[in-house]
Design an enzyme around this catalytic site. Sequence first.
Site, short mmCIF file in Angstrom:
data_model
loop_
_atom_site.label_atom_id
_atom_site.label_comp_id
_atom_site.label_asym_id
_atom_site.label_seq_id
_atom_site.Cartn_x
_atom_site.Cartn_y
_atom_site.Cartn_z
CG ASP B 6 -1.45 1.10 1.66
OD1 ASP B 6 -2.22 1.74 0.23
OD2 ASP B 6 -2.45 1.44 2.54
CB SER B 7 0.38 4.77 -0.55
OG SER B 7 -0.47 4.78 0.30
CB CYS B 69 -3.10 0.55 -3.17
SG CYS B 69 -3.22 2.59 -2.89
CD GLU B 148 0.14 6.27 6.04
OE1 GLU B 148 1.48 6.21 6.38
OE2 GLU B 148 -0.54 5.44 5.26
CB CYS B 178 -9.47 4.42 0.65
SG CYS B 178 -7.32 5.08 0.52
CG HIS B 180 -4.97 4.87 4.42
ND1 HIS B 180 -4.44 4.94 2.71
CD2 HIS B 180 -3.75 5.34 5.02
CE1 HIS B 180 -3.17 4.57 2.54
NE2 HIS B 180 -2.83 5.08 4.25
#
Lengths: 251, 251
Positions: B6-7, B69, B148, B178, B180
């Site tokens: 993932d990012s 992601c 994040e 997403c 996240h």
Amino acid sequence: VIGVFDSGVGGLSVLREIRSLLPSADMVYLADQANAPYGERSLDEVRSLAEKAAGHLIERGAGTVVVACNTASAAALQHLRRTHPGTAFVGMEPAVKPAAAATRTGVVGVLATPTTFQAEVLDGLVGRFAEGVEVIPHPCPGWASLIEDHGADTHPEAIAREVMPLVDAGADTLVLACTHYSFVSGRIAEVAGPGVTIVDPALPVARQVARVAEASGSGATTYLTTGDPERLAGQIRHLLGVEAAPEGLST
Amino acid sequence: VIGVFDSGVGGLSVLREIRSLLPSADMVYLADQANAPYGERSLDEVRSLAEKAAGHLIERGAGTVVVACNTASAAALQHLRRTHPGTAFVGMEPAVKPAAAATRTGVVGVLATPTTFQAEVLDGLVGRFAEGVEVIPHPCPGWASLIEDHGADTHPEAIAREVMPLVDAGADTLVLACTHYSFVSGRIAEVAGPGVTIVDPALPVARQVARVAEASGSGATTYLTTGDPERLAGQIRHLLGVEAAPEGLST
């Protein structure tokens, strides 16, 4: 990697089913033909041969080992699980449960090697799954060797000699409790006649292998980041509640 | 080995579910935090970052790579499958189908990054699975970065700013598109109120990973025998109908 072993070619019947479920799995098949057949050796001998075979497969990277041999499973499966806790083992056992569900005459015949019956694994299965059903164990000495030599062309007379007493005793369901026997299941069906169901465990065992195969690593999780490893460690602690030591990756 | 990237930390929500299904799988997680967030970059940029991330995981032995992601999945999944035919890729997509089944008001909100919506993957899903349902795409710029930095403690006001317009438009089902956003699903539920269902794809994706993980090798079968390799080759030809070149094992 999925490792599969047998005393000889019997396990190929299981390999074939696993391959059809997992077309791109990497597999290693070991035929311990220098020591075949297992089914007329002592349980101790078979246990030590199984230990050696499993060791070869683990050396070749197998995380899952399929003991595609009823005799070796009966003799060594518990032992192998104890001595190799990092490896997932899948073994064979007589398919008493589906046979007990299928029989209408209430008589089930189990075809296996002499040594498989010595291991007494059948008694437990009959007690658990076949209440009220007559389960007749029938050792077939020599069959595994005949099938090693002749495969599906094994002579019908040799088949009939073991199958007919079971049919005559009223069995309408026959359990193949040796992986070699899968290759003559057509012959057995011909000899036994159309009223008899043959229970071959190769496919259900392959399904079980597919389920456990990926769950066979050490359970390790490695964390990498192209950013700051300490920051990621803090995020993992916060989000997952676990301590980790991420590695930094230079990009 | 199962690789997950993932990012940043969003994919940890997917990693957690995979781990609970496959307790002993070996896993490598890569957070491309030097390049986060992906969701506000161009599709081309994301594709090239995803290519790099997948390459790192494959180098570490991953046979299965989870693109955990949505942005990277929308931008690069097809491309990765083409360029790495030997690797099994599992990606994320907006869970429109279960949301369309769950809604009673007939209005579904989809929360995702701006770039995920650019990829137009949503249109196809809506056409296939959400006939007669109003599906409202709602980009949430900044959310991935906030998560994040703050994880589950992301400020409710930032959440409400994006969620309330969807609730006001009649949505009773919100799709988290997403990874996240899984970490603030509790916050989203609080803000949206008890009548709103949150659809989080982490668990179904993990189930998909468990299914494909073992099917990720090269499909090679190696045959070994402690006996005569040529004899085994003949038996395999006879029994399985395939040509093989077994190796002899000295015992």
